[in-house]
Design an enzyme around this catalytic site. Structure first.
Site, short mmCIF file in Angstrom:
data_model
loop_
_atom_site.label_atom_id
_atom_site.label_comp_id
_atom_site.label_asym_id
_atom_site.label_seq_id
_atom_site.Cartn_x
_atom_site.Cartn_y
_atom_site.Cartn_z
N SER A 28 -2.17 14.22 6.54
CA SER A 28 -2.60 12.92 5.74
C SER A 28 -3.90 13.24 5.39
O SER A 28 -4.32 12.71 4.30
CB SER A 28 -2.64 11.92 6.87
OG SER A 28 -1.22 11.30 7.43
N ARG A 32 -5.56 13.02 1.19
CA ARG A 32 -6.37 11.90 0.60
C ARG A 32 -7.47 13.06 0.18
O ARG A 32 -8.33 12.42 -0.47
CB ARG A 32 -6.91 11.39 1.87
CG ARG A 32 -5.53 10.14 2.21
CD ARG A 32 -5.63 9.51 3.45
NE ARG A 32 -4.59 8.62 3.80
CZ ARG A 32 -3.38 8.59 3.98
NH1 ARG A 32 -2.89 9.68 4.01
NH2 ARG A 32 -2.70 7.64 4.22
N GLY A 100 6.75 12.20 0.65
CA GLY A 100 6.52 10.97 0.45
C GLY A 100 5.02 10.41 0.44
O GLY A 100 4.72 9.38 -0.48
N SER A 173 2.96 0.13 7.35
CA SER A 173 2.93 1.36 6.37
C SER A 173 1.54 1.68 6.19
O SER A 173 1.36 1.04 5.23
CB SER A 173 3.89 1.29 5.30
OG SER A 173 3.82 2.54 4.62
N GLN A 175 1.28 4.31 4.34
CA GLN A 175 1.33 4.66 2.82
C GLN A 175 1.36 3.57 1.83
O GLN A 175 0.52 3.49 0.62
CB GLN A 175 2.70 5.41 2.76
CG GLN A 175 2.57 6.74 3.37
CD GLN A 175 4.01 7.70 3.37
OE1 GLN A 175 4.87 7.05 2.84
NE2 GLN A 175 4.19 8.68 3.58
N ASP A 321 5.34 9.71 13.55
CA ASP A 321 5.74 10.90 12.80
C ASP A 321 6.28 11.93 14.22
O ASP A 321 6.74 13.03 14.10
CB ASP A 321 4.92 11.63 12.15
CG ASP A 321 4.92 11.21 10.71
OD1 ASP A 321 5.80 10.32 10.21
OD2 ASP A 321 3.70 11.19 10.04
N LYS A 348 12.64 8.29 6.84
CA LYS A 348 11.57 9.43 6.69
C LYS A 348 12.49 10.35 6.02
O LYS A 348 13.23 10.27 5.46
CB LYS A 348 11.42 9.79 8.30
CG LYS A 348 10.37 8.66 8.99
CD LYS A 348 9.14 8.48 8.08
CE LYS A 348 8.29 7.46 9.03
NZ LYS A 348 7.27 6.91 7.95
N ARG A 352 15.97 9.95 10.93
CA ARG A 352 15.55 10.51 12.20
C ARG A 352 16.17 10.24 13.53
O ARG A 352 16.34 11.01 14.48
CB ARG A 352 13.82 10.42 12.35
CG ARG A 352 13.28 11.57 11.22
CD ARG A 352 12.08 11.77 11.66
NE ARG A 352 11.48 12.77 10.67
CZ ARG A 352 10.13 12.83 10.04
NH1 ARG A 352 9.14 12.09 10.44
NH2 ARG A 352 9.80 13.95 9.51
C1 S3P Z 1 1.53 8.60 6.26
C2 S3P Z 1 1.89 7.42 6.70
C3 S3P Z 1 3.28 7.64 7.52
C4 S3P Z 1 3.83 8.86 8.00
C5 S3P Z 1 3.42 9.96 6.93
C6 S3P Z 1 2.16 10.10 6.59
C7 S3P Z 1 0.24 8.90 5.47
O1 S3P Z 1 4.27 6.96 6.79
O2 S3P Z 1 5.14 8.66 8.47
O3 S3P Z 1 4.08 11.24 7.60
O4 S3P Z 1 -0.36 9.90 5.34
O5 S3P Z 1 -0.09 7.72 5.04
P1 S3P Z 1 4.30 5.13 6.65
O6 S3P Z 1 3.04 4.71 6.30
O7 S3P Z 1 5.46 4.88 5.66
O8 S3P Z 1 4.77 5.11 7.87
#
Ligand code: S3P
Length: 440
Positions: A28, A32, A100, A173, A175, A321, A348, A352
């Protein structure tokens, strides 16, 4: 990208995990670092960058948009930031592979650019829901087309004038939160996001580290568009999501005593430690310190008898995760473990809940999948063959069952382990697991 040769893990039963090791950099934070480094003015030096396929997909996307990036070499990168308005139109679609995070965060970051861009991914990524980001971005004025199913390819039109919004996330979330905040950098006025439960806050922390003003009040984070980010040096901690496999393996493998170095301990990520401790795990947090705005520590883990628990729902976003690994802990615990409130696991890299349920059943572990979780009856895994369905975390989780299994375990479709944990087989082997990777 992730379409390399199919590979399988062959696991011999037994073994324990010992020694000291450092797992690769946080995925993550690595994504970023590239994104904000590219938007900053001046140079950003990154160390500890994850050289996995997912974060390399982000890196390649920014190179395709004109950003000069040296490396990665031994986890070191030098990013020549172009400033908030410096990205250029890429020559073709940006292929984000299995990632993702790349697709959802880039969708926000690119929603207000002066050029059109298309985001594509592999078969797994192309099945994942994208309206959760395109819907709030449309409220801001973005024009983004998805497939009729609300999935990639995402076609982002040029020249949208974004307006800040006040958005309440329907799902917890990070993300989606990050996507909206990154779009907010390019929007008129304030953008605020309110989350239903705390999710990882790396975007907010890193924006602040780049000198951007971010305000948090309770569950709401706000920023104002049109500011500037200033290049900096940035150290990526080891990924607690990768450490999680080793924490589980060492907890359940008799005789284990292992120390993981420099693990990211952001409070929005430590659910796996809280849950394992509630199950009886022996995990010591040593030498806690700060690494450029993110807390880190060394973790010593020793084998301990685990018991099944009802997993508190407030821990779910903090361990989102880590459930594949936690299901293996539950499979080797005494008694029953119940997970609820985790329907997000179904969207995911694979479903999962179902993929883990099938794999546990293949090893003789009784379980009952539910729409939002699973019930697992602890026992002793037997020999079996697992199909990971191309999900990196499912593959690594089942590798950790081997020390407690009564026979060999074969795990299929493991090539995507390289998306998040390059060197996994070498590291697991060095720690004491009998693991062999074969091309198939
Ligand atoms: C992540 C947020 C999570 C996580 C993903 C990485 C991120 O997803 O499952 O592996 O880096 O912001 P969600 O925010 O959709 O739960």
């Amino acid at each position: 990208m992730s379409g390399g040769m199919a590979s399988s893990f062959l696991m011999a039963p037994g073994g324990s995990l010992t020694g000291r090791l450092r797992v690769p950099g946080d995925k993550s934070i690595s994504h970023r670092a590239i994104m904000l480094g590219a938007l900053a003015e001046g140079q950003t030096r990154v160390s500890g960058f994850l050289e996995g396929e997912d974060s390399l997909a982000t890196l390649a996307a920014f190179r395709a948009m004109g950003v000069r990036i040296e490396g990665p070499e031994g986890g070191n990168l030098l990013i020549e930031g172009l400033g908030l308005r410096g990205l250029k139109a890429p020559a073709g679609p940006l292929d984000l592979g299995n990632s993702g995070t790349s697709m959802r965060l880039l969708c926000g970051l690119l929603a207000g650019q002066g050029f059109a861009v298309t985001l594509v991914g592999d078969a797994s990524l192309t099945r994942r829901p994208m309206r959760r980001v395109t819907a709030p971005l449309a409220l801001m004025g973005a024009r983004i087309a998805t497939s009729p199913a609300g999935t990639a390819p995402l076609r982002i039109q040029a020249g949208a004038r974004l307006q800040g919004i006040d958005y309440a996330l329907p799902v917890a979330s990070a993300q989606v939160k990050s996507s909206v905040l990154l779009a907010g950098l390019f929007a008129q006025g304030h953008t605020c996001v309110t989350e239903p439960a705390p999710t990882r806050d790396h975007t907010e922390r890193m924006l602040a580290g780049f000198g951007y003003v971010v305000q948090r009040q309770g569950a709401t984070v706000c920023l104002e568009g049109g500011g500037r980010l200033v290049g900096r040096a940035l150290e990526v901690p080891a990924d607690i999501s990768s450490a999680a496999f080793v924490l589980v393996g060492a907890s359940i493998a008799p005789g284990s005593d292992l120390t993981l170095e420099h693990v990211g301990m952001n409070p929005t990520r430590v659910g796996v430690i809280n849950i394992l401790r509630a199950m009886g795990a022996d995990i010591q947090v040593l030498n806690p310190r700060d690494a450029g705005g993110e807390p880190v520590a060394d973790l010593r883990v020793r084998a301990a008898p685990l018991r099944g628990i009802r997993i508190p729902e407030d821990q779910v976003p903090l361990a989102i995760d880590e459930f594949p690994a936690l299901f293996i802990a539950a499979a080797c615990a005494e008694g029953e473990t119940l997970l609820t409130g985790a329907e997000e696991l179904r969207v995911k890299e694979s479903d999962r809940i179902q993929v883990m349920a099938d794999g546990l059943a293949a090893l003789g572990i009784a379980n009952e999948p539910r729409p939002d979780g699973i019930r697992i009856q602890g026992g002793r895994p037997h020999a079996g063959r697992i199909d990971s369905q191309g999900d990196h975390r499912v593959a690594m989780a089942f590798a950790m069952a081997a020390p407690r299994a009564s026979g060999p375990i074969e795990i299929r479709d493991c090539a995507n382990v390289r998306t998040s944990f390059p060197g996994f087989t070498r590291l697991a082997g060095a720690a004491g697991l009998a693991i062999e990777e074969v091309e198939s």
